[in-house]
Write an enzyme that holds these catalytic residues in place. Structure first.
Site, PDB file in Angstrom:
ATOM      1  N   ASP A  64      18.824   4.196  60.918  1.00 17.93           N
ATOM      2  CA  ASP A  64      20.246   3.992  60.675  1.00 17.93           C
ATOM      3  C   ASP A  64      20.577   2.509  60.746  1.00 17.93           C
ATOM      4  OD1 ASP A  64      20.609   6.698  60.398  1.00 17.93           O
ATOM      5  OD2 ASP A  64      21.224   7.010  62.486  1.00 17.93           O
ATOM      6  N   CYS A 122       0.832  -1.204   0.000  1.00 18.79           N
ATOM      7  CA  CYS A 122       0.000   0.000   0.000  1.00 18.79           C
ATOM      8  C   CYS A 122       0.864   1.251   0.000  1.00 18.79           C
ATOM      9  CB  CYS A 122      -0.919  -0.010   1.233  1.00 18.79           C
ATOM     10  SG  CYS A 122      -1.895   1.496   1.433  1.00 18.79           S
TER      11      CYS A 122
END
Length: 523
Positions: free
Chosen positions: A329, A152
């Site tokens: 921590d 196409c």
């Protein structure tokens, strides 16, 4: 909690393409108003015939003819390509002999342009997909090949080969073999940039046939997110260029393509899954996330890794994002009900686990290590994670600190700390002025931050030790240590200044994170 609606993404990459997303099966609706259906497949009117014939002669496939004639009926696009071509030719009044010579064969005639000769097309045509090369020795195969559709001129074969059932089956096979679990999906396609140029040329032909006002809003500026040669940049340029300049620089109609656009890759990805829960950390040598400095690992494992090791295997995810309500921590334990956390699992193959399966997964994590334990493990939505982030600023946290003092102390020496928040300048809570701690100054800007301690309760142990329990505002965790030793006077007031002696913190535990999320589950 009801089943969550999610999207499974299927990405088809076409040669030299860039991504464009659209929902599969969504075509313009209601676009066929006032149209008379001349066959079971064709939704065109008599006034569409000149445009349809012009597009067919131009080299457009039936589906592109429908698109450019603005057909919105989905059924018109669903039939096989050969059937659509036959119906379209019948609608246009062409007989079967003309069909054999139509623009959908390798050597089509054209009313507007003279295409290349049959010989040249036969020599240069490179078949693709289901097309097989014609055999010189087999005249029958050559004749059959000549009747197969040419590429196409508008869509480069995308609306031909890639809309046929054979390609759909190949995509379905890819999905099924990928072992993804999903409830709905999104289909996206990457188109080559030159497709926009051909589309533009086709619209100019339609406008020329119908008049200049046929499609005033077909071309709109698009945001260019990549380099100048992307599809979106081409679209933007086409929107800005005049029709006269376009015709000077590009063939209109464009030359016939020799090979179709091919699908080079089909990729499957799934929407993220979100898992939430609470974790307890019982080790003082375990960071929350991998501790790596200059490429060197400092700790053997982390909270994140111990939890994710099993989640990644169960959900078969590619990667993850880990977040939590604050962080402790490496030498701080998290006790009590634990710290809320949320994990985003990216591109998981498995997306749904029952409550019983989540409970088994939780137990698997807990059995794998005595350093970390999780609870209330559950699937959540992305929006629900916002509750955790909101709680970081609104809720309180409770800590227990074991403190050493250089000077000998008695129980009465620390008793005043219990009422400190009441007696300190008449406030109902203790206000701290803290400069950015020295230990985090390398990654946080220098500033003086106001922190609040809501309550304190001391517990005498011996002449040099006592335990202090504190309830603070959210976000103060990292600075409890500085409140004890003073950080060289950068935190005021501090335990050293209040007791008149050098003091330091030996142990720190998080006893509670007061956020009502995620919801507690029954054992």
């Amino acid at each position: 909690m009801g089943r969550r609606k999610r999207k499974f993404r299927i990405r088809v990459q076409l040669l030299n393409g860039y991504p464009i997303d659209f929902l599969i099966g969504e075509f313009p609706r209601g676009g066929s108003t006032g149209r008379a259906c001349f066959s079971s497949m064709i939704a065109l009117t008599e006034k569409d015939k000149p445009i349809a014939q012009m597009l067919l002669d131009f080299g457009a496939c039936p589906r592109c003819v429908f698109r450019l004639c603005r057909v919105g009926l989905q059924a018109s696009y669903r039939h096989p390509h050969k059937e659509l071509l036959s119906e379209l030719l019948e609608f246009l009044g062409n007989d079967k002999d003309e069909q054999k010579l139509s623009c959908e064969t390798e050597t089509p005639p054209s009313k507007r342009i003279k295409l290349e000769s049959t010989k040249e097309a036969s020599e240069e045509q490179i078949p693709n997909g289901s097309h097989q090369q014609a055999s010189v020795e087999d005249d029958g195969n050559r004749a059959a090949e000549n009747l197969r559709p040419a590429v196409c001129n508008v869509c480069l074969g995308i609306m031909q080969e890639l809309c046929e059932m054979e390609f759909v089956k190949s995509v379905c096979h890819k999905i099924n073999s990928s072992e993804y679990q999903f409830f709905s999906f999104v289909f996206s396609v990457s188109f080559p940039p030159q497709l926009s140029v051909r589309e533009h040329a086709a619209w100019l032909l339609v406008k020329e046939e119908m008049g200049a006002t046929a499609c005033p809003n077909c071309f709109k500026p698009a945001k260019n997110k990549q380099s100048v040669f992307t599809r979106m940049a081409v679209v933007k340029a086409l929107d800005m260029i005049s029709e006269e300049d376009f015709r000077k620089n590009f063939l209109c109609p464009p030359s016939s393509p020799k090979i179709p656009c091919t699908a080079v890759d089909v990729q499957c990805t799934n929407g993220s899954v979100y898992v939430a829960g609470r974790y307890n950390k019982y080790s003082r040598t375990l960071p929350q996330t991998p501790w790596i400095i200059d490429g060197e690992r400092k700790m053997e494992s982390s909270v994140e890794e111990l939890i994710l090791e099993h989640l990644m295997v169960t959900f078969k995810a590619d990667s993850f994002n880990f977040s939590s309500s604050g962080r402790e921590d490496v030498d701080v334990r998290t006790l009590g009900n634990g710290r809320p956390f949320a994990i985003e699992l990216i591109n998981p193959r498995r997306v749904h686990l029952t409550a019983a399966e989540m409970k088994v997964l939780q137990q698997t994590i807990n059995n794998s290590s005595d350093k970390v334990q999780v609870r209330d493990l559950q699937l959540v939505t992305r929006e629900a994670i916002g509750h955790m982030k909101e709680g970081e600023e609104e809720k309180t946290k409770t800590y227990s600190a074991l403190i050493w003092t250089e000077k000998v102390i008695r129980s009465e020496d620390i008793a005043f700390l219990d009422n400190m928040q009441v007696m300190y300048l008449g406030w109902h809570e203790l206000k701290l002025d803290q400069k950015t701690p020295l230990r985090v100054l390398h990654r946080r800007p220098l500033a003086v931050r106001v922190r609040h301690i809501h309550t304190m309760r001391s517990e005498y142990i011996d002449e040099h030790h006592f335990r202090l329990r504190l309830k603070t505002q959210a976000g103060t965790c990292s600075y409890i240590k500085e409140f004890v030793h003073g950080d060289f006077g950068r935190t005021k007031p501090n335990i050293c200044s209040l007791l008149g002696t050098t003091a330091d913190i030996l142990e720190l535990d998080v006893e509670s994170v007061d956020i009502d999320w995620p919801p507690a589950l029954e054992d």
